[in-house]
Write an enzyme that holds these catalytic residues in place. Structure first.
Site, PDB file in Angstrom:
ATOM      1  N   ASP A   8       0.693  -1.318   0.015  1.00  0.00           N
ATOM      2  CA  ASP A   8      -0.015  -0.027  -0.153  1.00  0.00           C
ATOM      3  C   ASP A   8       0.904   1.468   0.082  1.00  0.00           C
ATOM      4  O   ASP A   8       0.364   2.176   0.611  1.00  0.00           O
ATOM      5  CB  ASP A   8      -0.945   0.031   1.210  1.00  0.00           C
ATOM      6  CG  ASP A   8      -1.966  -1.232   1.304  1.00  0.00           C
ATOM      7  OD1 ASP A   8      -1.868  -2.130   0.118  1.00  0.00           O
ATOM      8  OD2 ASP A   8      -2.930  -1.459   2.231  1.00  0.00           O
ATOM      9  N   LYS A 106      -7.305  -4.941  -2.963  1.00  0.00           N
ATOM     10  CA  LYS A 106      -7.852  -5.319  -1.771  1.00  0.00           C
ATOM     11  C   LYS A 106      -8.905  -4.344  -1.280  1.00  0.00           C
ATOM     12  O   LYS A 106      -8.668  -3.194  -1.620  1.00  0.00           O
ATOM     13  CB  LYS A 106      -7.076  -5.866  -0.503  1.00  0.00           C
ATOM     14  CG  LYS A 106      -6.147  -4.829  -0.203  1.00  0.00           C
ATOM     15  CD  LYS A 106      -4.999  -5.072   0.882  1.00  0.00           C
ATOM     16  CE  LYS A 106      -4.157  -4.056   1.468  1.00  0.00           C
ATOM     17  NZ  LYS A 106      -4.854  -2.964   2.036  1.00  0.00           N
ATOM     18  N   CYS A 151      -2.155  -2.797   7.539  1.00  0.00           N
ATOM     19  CA  CYS A 151      -1.988  -3.664   6.475  1.00  0.00           C
ATOM     20  C   CYS A 151      -0.537  -4.602   6.526  1.00  0.00           C
ATOM     21  O   CYS A 151      -0.708  -5.530   6.189  1.00  0.00           O
ATOM     22  CB  CYS A 151      -2.179  -2.831   5.338  1.00  0.00           C
ATOM     23  SG  CYS A 151      -3.987  -2.129   5.176  1.00  0.00           S
TER      24      CYS A 151
HETATM   25  C1  VGL Z   1      -4.737   0.622   5.649  1.00  0.00           C
HETATM   26  C2  VGL Z   1      -6.232   1.571   7.152  1.00  0.00           C
HETATM   27  C3  VGL Z   1      -7.192   1.482   6.207  1.00  0.00           C
HETATM   28  C4  VGL Z   1      -3.204   0.259   5.526  1.00  0.00           C
HETATM   29  C5  VGL Z   1      -5.777   0.450   4.754  1.00  0.00           C
HETATM   30  O1  VGL Z   1      -2.915   0.294   4.235  1.00  0.00           O
HETATM   31  O2  VGL Z   1      -2.495   0.279   6.393  1.00  0.00           O
HETATM   32  N1  VGL Z   1      -4.959   1.387   6.881  1.00  0.00           N
HETATM   33  N2  VGL Z   1      -6.773   1.066   4.915  1.00  0.00           N
END
Ligand code: VGL
Ligand code: ZN
Length: 198
Positions: A8, A106, A151
């Site tokens: 991410d 995702k 994540c």
């Molecule tokens: C994430 C919060 C919400 C992450 C993704 O990538 O850690 N955190 N969505």
């Protein structure tokens, strides 16, 4: 086969983004430097529909950061972030993508969040990451990226559970720390389930 899994590294998680992780962009040069040392480089991308139910905007009267439940699972309510096809959801330009062999998206199901790049938070559906890695003969995975306490941590746990030799490389991760100490707690829990933290 050793793989680097980049979690991410998206504009919304970097300074100026919708869910900016403190110092999030610091992971980018670190990850670029790491990539040549691996047989395989894979990435994940948080990729939500605009009405995703992890967004506080979908729960009138509930503030960002509230802890609630969603379909029976604990859920932090987040600002709208990583909406499919928006600039905030794009991988950061400064991230070297030349060697990224695959990107697993995702969080596409509006009714359940998906911190791990392998399964949704209820482990109801898989993304295909685990069979993909197995199919290529990967046995070791180093996990880096954003955010350490969500994540990165959920993904590392799932990979260790699935039998991969799994490590989290701290210098190439940054966390949200919604509550002070969340990152340290998440890393301590990972070591208890056999993930190397280094
Ligand atoms: C994430 C919060 C919400 C992450 C993704 O990538 O850690 N955190 N969505
Ligand atoms: Zn998200």
């Amino acid at each position: 086969m050793r793989a680097l899994l980049i979690i991410d590294v998206q504009n919304d998680f970097c300074p100026g983004g919708a869910l900016a992780v403190p110092d999030g962009d610091a992971v980018i040069p670190a990850i670029n430097n790491l990539q040549p040392g691996y047989d395989l480089v894979v990435a994940s991308q948080d990729w939500h529909p605009p009405d995703h139910r992890s967004f506080a905007s979908q729960h009138p009267g509930q503030a960002v950061g509230t802890l609630t439940t969603l379909d029976g699972l604990p859920q932090v309510l987040w600002p709208d972030h990583c909406v499919q096809g928006t600039p905030g959801a794009a991988l950061c330009d400064a991230l070297d993508q030349a060697r990224v062999a695959a990107i697993f998206r995702k969080g596409t199901d509006r009714d359940i969040d998906s911190y791990s790049a392998a399964f949704d938070n209820g482990r109801r559906k898989a993304t295909g990451l685990i069979p993909y890695l197995r199919g290529l003969g990967v046995t070791e995975v180093d996990v880096v990226g954003l955010a350490t306490d969500y994540c990165v941590s959920f993904t590392a746990r799932d990979l260790a559970d699935a039998g991969f030799t799994t490590a989290v490389l701290r210098h190439a991760c940054r966390g949200v720390n919604l509550r002070p100490g969340d990152v340290d707690r998440a890393l301590a829990q990972l070591t208890e389930v056999g993930v190397a933290v280094r």
